[in-house]
Design a protein around this motif. Structure first.
Motif, mmCIF file in Angstrom:
data_model
loop_
_atom_site.group_PDB
_atom_site.id
_atom_site.type_symbol
_atom_site.label_atom_id
_atom_site.label_comp_id
_atom_site.label_asym_id
_atom_site.label_seq_id
_atom_site.Cartn_x
_atom_site.Cartn_y
_atom_site.Cartn_z
ATOM 1 N N ASP A 25 0.648 -1.239 -0.066
ATOM 2 C CA ASP A 25 -0.178 0.050 0.039
ATOM 3 C C ASP A 25 0.704 1.327 0.079
ATOM 4 N N GLY A 26 2.350 1.044 -0.068
ATOM 5 C CA GLY A 26 2.992 2.405 -0.131
ATOM 6 C C GLY A 26 3.581 2.733 1.019
ATOM 7 N N THR A 27 2.884 2.162 2.234
ATOM 8 C CA THR A 27 3.667 2.624 3.507
ATOM 9 C C THR A 27 5.006 2.167 3.872
ATOM 10 N N THR A 28 5.533 2.668 4.628
ATOM 11 C CA THR A 28 7.094 1.920 4.820
ATOM 12 C C THR A 28 7.279 2.115 6.649
ATOM 13 N N ASN A 29 7.980 1.116 6.765
ATOM 14 C CA ASN A 29 8.168 0.566 8.093
ATOM 15 C C ASN A 29 9.602 0.510 8.445
ATOM 16 N N VAL A 30 10.134 1.298 9.622
ATOM 17 C CA VAL A 30 11.463 1.282 9.856
ATOM 18 C C VAL A 30 11.721 0.867 11.296
ATOM 19 N N VAL A 31 12.577 -0.103 11.193
ATOM 20 C CA VAL A 31 12.543 -0.692 12.616
ATOM 21 C C VAL A 31 14.173 -0.676 12.818
ATOM 22 N N ASP A 32 14.688 -0.088 14.007
ATOM 23 C CA ASP A 32 16.133 -0.460 14.034
ATOM 24 C C ASP A 32 16.455 -1.444 15.354
ATOM 25 N N GLY A 33 17.376 -2.335 15.044
ATOM 26 C CA GLY A 33 17.437 -3.471 16.054
ATOM 27 C C GLY A 33 16.286 -4.435 16.031
ATOM 28 N N ALA A 34 15.979 -4.850 14.784
ATOM 29 C CA ALA A 34 14.879 -5.789 14.623
ATOM 30 C C ALA A 34 15.461 -7.186 15.049
ATOM 31 N N GLU A 35 14.624 -7.922 15.661
ATOM 32 C CA GLU A 35 15.091 -9.193 16.095
ATOM 33 C C GLU A 35 14.420 -10.351 15.533
ATOM 34 N N THR A 36 15.043 -11.340 15.254
ATOM 35 C CA THR A 36 14.398 -12.493 14.775
ATOM 36 C C THR A 36 14.812 -13.789 15.327
ATOM 37 N N THR A 37 14.087 -14.779 15.785
ATOM 38 C CA THR A 37 14.560 -15.987 16.490
ATOM 39 C C THR A 37 13.865 -16.906 15.885
ATOM 40 N N GLN A 38 14.456 -17.974 15.385
ATOM 41 C CA GLN A 38 13.708 -19.258 14.720
ATOM 42 C C GLN A 38 14.598 -20.255 15.432
ATOM 43 N N TYR A 39 13.602 -21.469 15.627
ATOM 44 C CA TYR A 39 14.196 -22.758 16.370
ATOM 45 C C TYR A 39 13.653 -23.810 15.275
ATOM 46 N N ASN A 40 14.362 -25.024 15.274
ATOM 47 C CA ASN A 40 13.884 -26.264 14.645
ATOM 48 C C ASN A 40 14.249 -27.427 15.092
ATOM 49 N N ALA A 41 13.468 -28.458 14.966
ATOM 50 C CA ALA A 41 13.971 -29.755 15.414
ATOM 51 C C ALA A 41 13.185 -30.965 14.496
ATOM 52 N N SER A 42 13.994 -31.645 14.169
ATOM 53 C CA SER A 42 13.240 -32.767 13.330
ATOM 54 C C SER A 42 13.763 -34.065 13.320
ATOM 55 N N ILE A 43 13.264 -35.358 13.153
ATOM 56 C CA ILE A 43 13.781 -36.629 13.034
ATOM 57 C C ILE A 43 13.595 -36.876 11.636
ATOM 58 N N ASN A 44 14.437 -37.305 10.989
ATOM 59 C CA ASN A 44 14.601 -37.795 9.491
ATOM 60 C C ASN A 44 15.125 -39.197 9.160
ATOM 61 N N LEU A 45 14.170 -39.762 8.361
ATOM 62 C CA LEU A 45 14.271 -41.327 7.965
ATOM 63 C C LEU A 45 14.642 -41.212 6.277
ATOM 64 N N ASN A 46 16.072 -41.990 6.202
ATOM 65 C CA ASN A 46 16.298 -42.576 4.747
ATOM 66 C C ASN A 46 16.297 -43.913 4.880
ATOM 67 N N TYR A 47 15.770 -44.434 3.577
ATOM 68 C CA TYR A 47 15.936 -45.809 3.530
ATOM 69 C C TYR A 47 15.995 -46.109 1.934
ATOM 70 N N THR A 48 16.877 -47.138 1.666
ATOM 71 C CA THR A 48 16.949 -47.439 0.375
ATOM 72 C C THR A 48 16.086 -48.724 -0.211
ATOM 73 N N LEU A 49 15.212 -48.499 -0.885
ATOM 74 C CA LEU A 49 14.129 -49.643 -1.134
ATOM 75 C C LEU A 49 14.820 -50.454 -2.079
ATOM 76 N N PHE A 50 15.600 -49.982 -3.223
ATOM 77 C CA PHE A 50 16.030 -50.749 -4.373
ATOM 78 C C PHE A 50 17.419 -49.922 -4.890
ATOM 79 N N ASP A 51 18.539 -50.512 -4.911
ATOM 80 C CA ASP A 51 19.629 -50.197 -5.576
ATOM 81 C C ASP A 51 20.236 -50.853 -6.598
ATOM 82 N N GLY A 52 19.733 -51.558 -7.296
ATOM 83 C CA GLY A 52 20.167 -52.441 -8.387
ATOM 84 C C GLY A 52 20.691 -53.947 -8.245
ATOM 85 N N LEU A 53 20.386 -54.096 -6.497
ATOM 86 C CA LEU A 53 20.873 -55.832 -6.140
ATOM 87 C C LEU A 53 22.187 -55.419 -5.882
#
Length: 438
Positions: A84-112
């Motif tokens: 809409d054309g408005t401008t927002n100025v922030v000095d010292g803007a803080e951004t925090t991000q957290y993540n956690a995951s469990i990942n599974l990898n399995y080969t179903l077929f690899d050409g024997l």
């Protein structure tokens, strides 16, 4: 001179008076060798490693499960212009991000490839068993080469002791005869020289026995100054049993068995290498949690997500620059080479078995002749003693008959143990060394 001879006799008596000794039987020697020998322990450790490698945990058939977690923090000066054309100025803007995951990898077929690699690991374990068996066979053969050397020297010492006693009796008789004027001083001197010679031979044999016993304790890996005796009895196999072992040598010889295992391993490697021509299919899955806190310049002040994800992938190397094709060709050539190596070993084993059997039969014949020679030498010595007592021969001729008997008996001992060692070598080549009673 008599004083010196007395010292020699006392020395021999001192060496002969030993404390009670344990009997180290052949079975006990084998048991201790299998338990304590360094070479066998190392071979068993290598076999344990091969056993670990052939397990399901090293097969590639199990999936991989990975846990991931992270955190990010940003501190920035931000200037954001909205639609809409408005401008927002922030000095010292803080951004925090957290993540956690469990990942599974399995080969179903690899050409024997994975399947054939797993079979290769199984064959490697079987090959490790054969290598451990070969180490045990070689060590057992080494054990008995020293064990029977101890037995041979032990029997030789008994022969030397009897020779010494006969010479001592002859010296006593010569001294009495000289005192009564029946013989001259030369007879006494000859007997004194001979008894010193016999004493030295006996002392040297006992020293050799102590050294050889120490060699045996090294093979057994036991106390170096262990006090023991060995079993001097020897029994030979029957001719029919030997023939049966020879017939089965092509299926029991450890070198042939190893060569055939190497062919199987190369064949599986060759089949596994051809998996490069086929696609591989993989399965992925994950469960994750994400949380973020954003400054006022963002459309959202915070966001939290949790959930599952899954995917299926297909990978096909249509052309890898030619390395895969080259590897397949090389492994096919190695497979042919292993077949040639097997044929070569088959010829060598046939030759070695034939030579070992010929040597065994020859040494049995020599042993039989040496037994007859002992009988002849004994009769000759007995007759020489009678003729010496009657004054029909000199002490030199009697001594020669005594030496002939000594040599005949020690040669018979040597022939006996050489024949037994030849039998053990034949048993090793036919693959039966660990299947017989000693």
């Amino acid at each position: 001179m008599r004083l010196k001879l007395t010292v020699v006799l006392l020395g021999l008596i001192g060496f002969g008076s030993v404390s009670a000794q344990e009997m180290l039987t052949k079975q006990e020697a084998i048991k201790e060798t299998l338990q304590n020998n360094f070479g066998i322990e190392i071979a068993n450790n290598d076999l344990e490693i091969a056993d670990n490698n052939q397990g399901i945990l090293n097969s590639g058939f199990l999936p991989s499960l990975t846990g991931l977690a992270g955190a990010n923090y940003n501190l920035e000066d931000q200037e954001v212009t909205f639609n809409d054309g408005t401008t927002n100025v922030v000095d010292g803007a803080e951004t925090t991000q957290y993540n956690a995951s469990i990942n599974l990898n399995y080969t179903l077929f690899d050409g024997l490839g994975r399947w054939y690699n797993y079979k290769t690991l199984k064959e490697n374990y079987a090959l490790g068993e054969l290598q451990a068996r070969q180490t045990i066979e070689t060590t057992i053969l080494q054990l008995f080469s020293v064990y029977y050397e101890v037995a041979r020297i032990t029997e030789n010492i008994e022969v030397l002791k009897q020779t010494f006693e006969n010479t001592k009796t002859r010296l006593t008789r010569a001294e009495y005869s000289f005192d009564y004027g029946q013989v001259n001083k030369l007879e006494v001197l000859n007997a004194e020289v001979d008894i010193v010679t016999d004493s030295i031979n006996l002392l040297n044999a006992r020293q050799q026995l102590r050294n050889t016993k120490r060699d045996l304790t090294v093979v057994l890996n036991t106390e170096l100054e262990r006090n023991f005796e060995v079993d001097t009895t020897v029994a030979f196999m029957g001719e029919l049993q030997v023939e049966q072992f020879i017939i089965k040598s092509d299926t029991n010889n450890v070198r042939l068995l190893q060569a055939r295992k190497n062919i199987n391993i190369t064949d599986y490697n060759y089949k596994a290498s051809k998996s490069v021509f086929l696609p591989s299919i993989g399965l992925t899955g994950s469960y994750g949690w994400n949380k973020g806190d954003f400054p006022s310049t963002s459309f959202a002040s915070s966001r939290t997500t949790t959930g599952f994800g899954a995917g299926l992938s297909l990978t096909w190397d249509l052309f890898d620059g030619g390395s895969g094709i080259t590897n397949v060709k090389n492994l096919r050539i190695q497979k042919d080479s292993q077949q040639l190596i097997l044929k070569q070993i088959e010829n060598e084993v046939k030759r070695d078995v034939a030579n070992a059997n010929d040597a065994y039969q020859n040494r049995l014949e020599v042993y039989s002749l040496q037994e007859q020679n002992v009988i002849t030498a004994t009769n000759n010595y007995d007759r020489s003693q009678e003729r010496y007592k009657l004054g029909q021969i000199t002490s030199v001729e009697l001594r020669q008959a005594q030496i002939n008997l000594l040599n005949a008996r020690t040669n018979k001992n040597l022939a006996k143990y050489e024949a037994k060692l030849a039998e053990l070598e034949l048993l090793q080549l036919t693959g039966q060394l660990l299947n017989v009673d000693f």
